[in-house]
Design a protein around this motif. Sequence first.
Motif, PDB file in Angstrom:
ATOM      1  N   MET A   1       0.849  -1.164   0.000  1.00  0.00           N
ATOM      2  CA  MET A   1       0.000   0.000   0.000  1.00  0.00           C
ATOM      3  C   MET A   1       0.895   1.228   0.000  1.00  0.00           C
ATOM      4  O   MET A   1       1.663   1.424   0.944  1.00  0.00           O
ATOM      5  N   ILE A   2       0.827   1.991  -1.085  1.00  0.00           N
ATOM      6  CA  ILE A   2       1.652   3.190  -1.176  1.00  0.00           C
ATOM      7  C   ILE A   2       0.829   4.351  -1.726  1.00  0.00           C
ATOM      8  O   ILE A   2      -0.161   4.157  -2.421  1.00  0.00           O
ATOM      9  N   THR A   3       1.291   5.541  -1.408  1.00  0.00           N
ATOM     10  CA  THR A   3       0.692   6.744  -1.959  1.00  0.00           C
ATOM     11  C   THR A   3       1.334   7.037  -3.319  1.00  0.00           C
ATOM     12  O   THR A   3       2.325   6.400  -3.694  1.00  0.00           O
ATOM     13  N   LEU A   4       0.812   8.003  -4.038  1.00  0.00           N
ATOM     14  CA  LEU A   4       1.405   8.380  -5.322  1.00  0.00           C
ATOM     15  C   LEU A   4       2.856   8.808  -5.184  1.00  0.00           C
ATOM     16  O   LEU A   4       3.658   8.623  -6.104  1.00  0.00           O
ATOM     17  N   ASP A   5       3.222   9.373  -4.023  1.00  0.00           N
ATOM     18  CA  ASP A   5       4.616   9.768  -3.812  1.00  0.00           C
ATOM     19  C   ASP A   5       5.416   8.703  -3.062  1.00  0.00           C
ATOM     20  O   ASP A   5       6.496   8.964  -2.560  1.00  0.00           O
ATOM     21  N   LEU A 136       1.679  -3.777  -5.901  1.00  0.00           N
ATOM     22  CA  LEU A 136       1.565  -2.393  -5.454  1.00  0.00           C
ATOM     23  C   LEU A 136       0.104  -1.976  -5.463  1.00  0.00           C
ATOM     24  O   LEU A 136      -0.593  -2.122  -6.470  1.00  0.00           O
ATOM     25  N   LYS A 137      -0.335  -1.466  -4.347  1.00  0.00           N
ATOM     26  CA  LYS A 137      -1.669  -0.891  -4.234  1.00  0.00           C
ATOM     27  C   LYS A 137      -1.449   0.604  -4.075  1.00  0.00           C
ATOM     28  O   LYS A 137      -1.078   1.073  -3.010  1.00  0.00           O
ATOM     29  N   ILE A 138      -1.630   1.337  -5.165  1.00  0.00           N
ATOM     30  CA  ILE A 138      -1.271   2.750  -5.238  1.00  0.00           C
ATOM     31  C   ILE A 138      -2.525   3.587  -4.991  1.00  0.00           C
ATOM     32  O   ILE A 138      -3.494   3.516  -5.752  1.00  0.00           O
ATOM     33  N   TYR A 139      -2.487   4.351  -3.925  1.00  0.00           N
ATOM     34  CA  TYR A 139      -3.644   5.136  -3.495  1.00  0.00           C
ATOM     35  C   TYR A 139      -3.567   6.563  -4.046  1.00  0.00           C
ATOM     36  O   TYR A 139      -2.476   7.138  -4.137  1.00  0.00           O
ATOM     37  N   GLY A 144       3.766  13.576   1.105  1.00  0.00           N
ATOM     38  CA  GLY A 144       4.946  14.429   1.195  1.00  0.00           C
ATOM     39  C   GLY A 144       5.971  14.025   2.221  1.00  0.00           C
ATOM     40  O   GLY A 144       7.126  14.400   2.131  1.00  0.00           O
ATOM     41  N   GLU A 145       5.570  13.258   3.197  1.00  0.00           N
ATOM     42  CA  GLU A 145       6.502  12.815   4.239  1.00  0.00           C
ATOM     43  C   GLU A 145       6.135  11.401   4.638  1.00  0.00           C
ATOM     44  O   GLU A 145       5.038  10.928   4.360  1.00  0.00           O
ATOM     45  N   GLY A 146       7.081  10.733   5.265  1.00  0.00           N
ATOM     46  CA  GLY A 146       6.848   9.366   5.714  1.00  0.00           C
ATOM     47  C   GLY A 146       7.828   8.397   5.080  1.00  0.00           C
ATOM     48  O   GLY A 146       8.586   8.744   4.180  1.00  0.00           O
ATOM     49  N   LYS A 147       7.804   7.177   5.570  1.00  0.00           N
ATOM     50  CA  LYS A 147       8.685   6.125   5.056  1.00  0.00           C
ATOM     51  C   LYS A 147       8.248   5.770   3.645  1.00  0.00           C
ATOM     52  O   LYS A 147       7.076   5.536   3.386  1.00  0.00           O
ATOM     53  N   LYS A 148       9.224   5.726   2.738  1.00  0.00           N
ATOM     54  CA  LYS A 148       8.916   5.502   1.327  1.00  0.00           C
ATOM     55  C   LYS A 148       9.444   4.154   0.855  1.00  0.00           C
ATOM     56  O   LYS A 148      10.482   3.684   1.303  1.00  0.00           O
ATOM     57  N   LEU A 149       8.718   3.596  -0.088  1.00  0.00           N
ATOM     58  CA  LEU A 149       9.050   2.275  -0.608  1.00  0.00           C
ATOM     59  C   LEU A 149      10.404   2.245  -1.307  1.00  0.00           C
ATOM     60  O   LEU A 149      11.202   1.361  -1.070  1.00  0.00           O
ATOM     61  N   PHE A 150      10.691   3.196  -2.174  1.00  0.00           N
ATOM     62  CA  PHE A 150      11.879   3.099  -3.004  1.00  0.00           C
ATOM     63  C   PHE A 150      13.024   3.996  -2.544  1.00  0.00           C
ATOM     64  O   PHE A 150      13.859   4.397  -3.344  1.00  0.00           O
ATOM     65  N   ASP A 151      13.101   4.308  -1.270  1.00  0.00           N
ATOM     66  CA  ASP A 151      14.263   5.022  -0.733  1.00  0.00           C
ATOM     67  C   ASP A 151      15.445   4.051  -0.631  1.00  0.00           C
ATOM     68  O   ASP A 151      15.281   2.840  -0.698  1.00  0.00           O
ATOM     69  N   GLY A 170     -10.354   4.765  -6.863  1.00  0.00           N
ATOM     70  CA  GLY A 170      -9.148   5.322  -7.451  1.00  0.00           C
ATOM     71  C   GLY A 170      -7.854   4.605  -7.124  1.00  0.00           C
ATOM     72  O   GLY A 170      -6.777   5.058  -7.504  1.00  0.00           O
ATOM     73  N   ILE A 171      -7.911   3.488  -6.434  1.00  0.00           N
ATOM     74  CA  ILE A 171      -6.705   2.702  -6.154  1.00  0.00           C
ATOM     75  C   ILE A 171      -6.306   1.967  -7.429  1.00  0.00           C
ATOM     76  O   ILE A 171      -7.159   1.390  -8.105  1.00  0.00           O
ATOM     77  N   ILE A 172      -5.027   1.989  -7.736  1.00  0.00           N
ATOM     78  CA  ILE A 172      -4.501   1.177  -8.828  1.00  0.00           C
ATOM     79  C   ILE A 172      -3.741   0.021  -8.188  1.00  0.00           C
ATOM     80  O   ILE A 172      -2.811   0.235  -7.412  1.00  0.00           O
ATOM     81  N   VAL A 173      -4.171  -1.188  -8.494  1.00  0.00           N
ATOM     82  CA  VAL A 173      -3.493  -2.375  -8.002  1.00  0.00           C
ATOM     83  C   VAL A 173      -2.708  -2.943  -9.178  1.00  0.00           C
ATOM     84  O   VAL A 173      -3.288  -3.233 -10.233  1.00  0.00           O
TER      85      VAL A 173
END
Length: 189
Positions: A1-5, A136-139, A144-151, A170-173
Amino acid sequence: MITLDGVMQAPGGPEEDTSGGFKYGGWVAPYNDDVSDKVIQKLMQPADLLLGRETFKIWENYWPQHAANWPSINDVTKYVLSKTIKKSGWKNSVFFSSLADIEKLKNSNGSAIQVWGSSQLVQLLLKHDLVDELWLKIYPLTLGEGKKLFDNGPIPAAFTLVESVATPSGIIVANYKRAGEVRTGTIGS
Protein backbone atom coordinates in the motif's frame (compact mmCIF):
# COMPACT_ATOMS: atom_id res chain seq x y z
CA MET A 1 0.00 0.00 0.00
CA ILE A 2 1.65 3.19 -1.18
CA THR A 3 0.69 6.74 -1.96
CA LEU A 4 1.40 8.38 -5.32
CA ASP A 5 4.62 9.77 -3.81
CA GLY A 6 5.67 6.34 -2.51
CA VAL A 7 4.81 6.67 1.20
CA MET A 8 3.97 3.35 2.82
CA GLN A 9 4.08 4.31 6.51
CA ALA A 10 1.09 3.56 8.76
CA PRO A 11 -1.64 2.85 6.22
CA GLY A 12 -3.88 1.04 8.70
CA GLY A 13 -4.50 3.42 11.57
CA PRO A 14 -3.61 6.71 13.27
CA GLU A 15 -1.39 5.12 15.94
CA GLU A 16 0.18 2.40 13.75
CA ASP A 17 3.55 4.12 13.23
CA THR A 18 3.98 7.71 14.35
CA SER A 19 7.78 7.63 14.14
CA GLY A 20 9.34 10.79 12.74
CA GLY A 21 6.23 12.70 13.76
CA PHE A 22 4.12 10.99 11.07
CA LYS A 23 0.58 12.32 11.43
CA TYR A 24 -1.31 10.69 8.55
CA GLY A 25 -1.73 7.16 9.91
CA GLY A 26 -4.81 5.43 8.56
CA TRP A 27 -4.65 7.01 5.11
CA VAL A 28 -5.96 3.81 3.44
CA ALA A 29 -9.35 3.71 5.23
CA PRO A 30 -11.21 6.35 3.15
CA TYR A 31 -10.51 4.39 -0.05
CA ASN A 32 -11.88 0.95 0.83
CA ASP A 33 -14.33 -0.43 -1.70
CA ASP A 34 -15.55 -3.86 -2.81
CA VAL A 35 -12.94 -4.19 -5.57
CA SER A 36 -9.98 -3.36 -3.33
CA ASP A 37 -11.38 -5.67 -0.62
CA LYS A 38 -11.44 -8.56 -3.13
CA VAL A 39 -7.80 -7.92 -4.08
CA ILE A 40 -6.75 -7.85 -0.42
CA GLN A 41 -8.64 -11.11 0.22
CA LYS A 42 -6.80 -12.69 -2.73
CA LEU A 43 -3.45 -11.61 -1.27
CA MET A 44 -4.40 -12.91 2.17
CA GLN A 45 -4.50 -16.52 0.97
CA PRO A 46 -2.18 -18.79 2.98
CA ALA A 47 1.48 -17.97 2.32
CA ASP A 48 4.50 -17.73 4.58
CA LEU A 49 5.41 -14.19 5.54
CA LEU A 50 8.70 -12.31 5.79
CA LEU A 51 8.43 -9.29 8.07
CA GLY A 52 10.67 -6.59 9.44
CA ARG A 53 10.96 -6.06 13.19
CA GLU A 54 8.60 -3.08 13.44
CA THR A 55 5.84 -4.63 11.33
CA PHE A 56 6.17 -7.86 13.29
CA LYS A 57 5.81 -6.01 16.61
CA ILE A 58 2.61 -4.34 15.39
CA TRP A 59 1.22 -7.55 13.94
CA GLU A 60 2.00 -9.86 16.88
CA ASN A 61 -0.07 -7.56 19.09
CA TYR A 62 -2.97 -7.37 16.63
CA TRP A 63 -3.43 -10.48 14.46
CA PRO A 64 -3.62 -13.26 17.07
CA GLN A 65 -6.81 -11.65 18.41
CA HIS A 66 -8.21 -10.72 14.96
CA ALA A 67 -7.55 -13.89 12.97
CA ALA A 68 -11.19 -14.04 11.85
CA ASN A 69 -10.21 -11.29 9.37
CA TRP A 70 -7.23 -13.32 8.07
CA PRO A 71 -7.90 -16.98 8.91
CA SER A 72 -4.45 -18.34 7.99
CA ILE A 73 -2.38 -15.64 9.72
CA ASN A 74 -1.67 -17.59 12.89
CA ASP A 75 -0.86 -20.84 11.09
CA VAL A 76 1.58 -19.65 8.42
CA THR A 77 5.26 -19.24 9.21
CA LYS A 78 6.27 -15.69 10.04
CA TYR A 79 9.98 -15.13 9.26
CA VAL A 80 11.24 -12.00 10.98
CA LEU A 81 14.46 -10.12 10.26
CA SER A 82 15.63 -8.66 13.57
CA LYS A 83 18.87 -8.36 15.47
CA THR A 84 17.05 -7.59 18.72
CA ILE A 85 14.00 -9.88 18.86
CA LYS A 86 14.79 -13.57 19.22
CA LYS A 87 11.46 -15.11 20.28
CA SER A 88 7.73 -14.48 20.43
CA GLY A 89 4.61 -16.06 21.83
CA TRP A 90 3.01 -15.80 18.38
CA LYS A 91 3.13 -19.33 17.00
CA ASN A 92 5.18 -20.17 13.93
CA SER A 93 7.49 -17.19 14.30
CA VAL A 94 11.07 -17.75 13.13
CA PHE A 95 13.75 -15.11 13.61
CA PHE A 96 16.57 -14.25 11.25
CA SER A 97 19.47 -11.98 12.06
CA SER A 98 21.00 -11.45 8.61
CA LEU A 99 20.39 -11.07 4.92
CA ALA A 100 22.21 -14.39 4.43
CA ASP A 101 19.39 -16.12 6.34
CA ILE A 102 16.86 -14.65 3.92
CA GLU A 103 18.95 -15.64 0.89
CA LYS A 104 19.16 -19.20 2.23
CA LEU A 105 15.38 -19.29 2.74
CA LYS A 106 14.73 -17.93 -0.76
CA ASN A 107 17.03 -20.53 -2.33
CA SER A 108 15.58 -23.45 -0.35
CA ASN A 109 11.88 -22.64 -0.22
CA GLY A 110 9.79 -23.46 -3.28
CA SER A 111 6.66 -21.74 -2.02
CA ALA A 112 5.73 -18.07 -2.18
CA ILE A 113 6.79 -15.83 0.67
CA GLN A 114 5.03 -12.51 1.03
CA VAL A 115 6.32 -9.30 2.58
CA TRP A 116 3.72 -6.90 3.96
CA GLY A 117 4.72 -3.41 5.10
CA SER A 118 8.27 -3.59 6.44
CA SER A 119 9.70 -0.63 4.50
CA GLN A 120 13.33 -1.12 5.53
CA LEU A 121 13.17 -4.85 4.80
CA VAL A 122 11.64 -4.27 1.35
CA GLN A 123 14.36 -1.72 0.59
CA LEU A 124 17.04 -4.23 1.65
CA LEU A 125 15.49 -6.92 -0.56
CA LEU A 126 15.26 -4.55 -3.53
CA LYS A 127 18.87 -3.47 -3.05
CA HIS A 128 20.06 -7.09 -3.13
CA ASP A 129 17.86 -8.29 -6.01
CA LEU A 130 15.77 -10.57 -3.81
CA VAL A 131 12.36 -9.43 -5.05
CA ASP A 132 10.65 -11.65 -7.63
CA GLU A 133 7.30 -9.91 -7.63
CA LEU A 134 5.65 -6.68 -6.45
CA TRP A 135 1.99 -6.15 -5.63
CA LEU A 136 1.57 -2.39 -5.45
CA LYS A 137 -1.67 -0.89 -4.23
CA ILE A 138 -1.27 2.75 -5.24
CA TYR A 139 -3.64 5.14 -3.49
CA PRO A 140 -4.73 8.47 -5.04
CA LEU A 141 -3.08 10.84 -2.59
CA THR A 142 0.30 12.33 -1.75
CA LEU A 143 1.56 12.82 1.80
CA GLY A 144 4.95 14.43 1.19
CA GLU A 145 6.50 12.82 4.24
CA GLY A 146 6.85 9.37 5.71
CA LYS A 147 8.69 6.12 5.06
CA LYS A 148 8.92 5.50 1.33
CA LEU A 149 9.05 2.27 -0.61
CA PHE A 150 11.88 3.10 -3.00
CA ASP A 151 14.26 5.02 -0.73
CA ASN A 152 17.82 3.81 -0.15
CA GLY A 153 18.75 2.67 -3.63
CA PRO A 154 17.02 -0.31 -5.16
CA ILE A 155 19.15 -1.86 -7.89
CA PRO A 156 18.23 -1.07 -11.48
CA ALA A 157 15.75 -3.81 -12.44
CA ALA A 158 13.05 -4.39 -15.04
CA PHE A 159 9.58 -5.67 -14.18
CA THR A 160 6.66 -6.84 -16.31
CA LEU A 161 3.07 -5.92 -15.50
CA VAL A 162 1.13 -9.19 -15.25
CA GLU A 163 -2.12 -8.01 -13.68
CA SER A 164 -3.76 -4.70 -12.85
CA VAL A 165 -7.05 -3.23 -11.79
CA ALA A 166 -8.33 0.24 -10.98
CA THR A 167 -10.92 0.39 -8.20
CA PRO A 168 -13.93 2.73 -8.05
CA SER A 169 -12.22 4.72 -5.27
CA GLY A 170 -9.15 5.32 -7.45
CA ILE A 171 -6.70 2.70 -6.15
CA ILE A 172 -4.50 1.18 -8.83
CA VAL A 173 -3.49 -2.37 -8.00
CA ALA A 174 -0.55 -3.54 -10.09
CA ASN A 175 1.22 -6.89 -9.96
CA TYR A 176 4.74 -6.80 -11.43
CA LYS A 177 7.12 -9.73 -11.91
CA ARG A 178 10.89 -9.41 -12.21
CA ALA A 179 11.92 -9.29 -15.88
CA GLY A 180 15.70 -9.13 -15.94
CA GLU A 181 17.99 -6.20 -16.53
CA VAL A 182 17.09 -2.66 -17.49
CA ARG A 183 17.16 -2.11 -21.23
CA THR A 184 17.75 1.30 -22.77
CA GLY A 185 17.27 2.79 -26.21
CA THR A 186 16.36 5.94 -28.09
CA ILE A 187 12.77 7.02 -28.63
CA GLY A 188 11.81 7.06 -32.30
CA SER A 189 14.66 4.85 -33.46
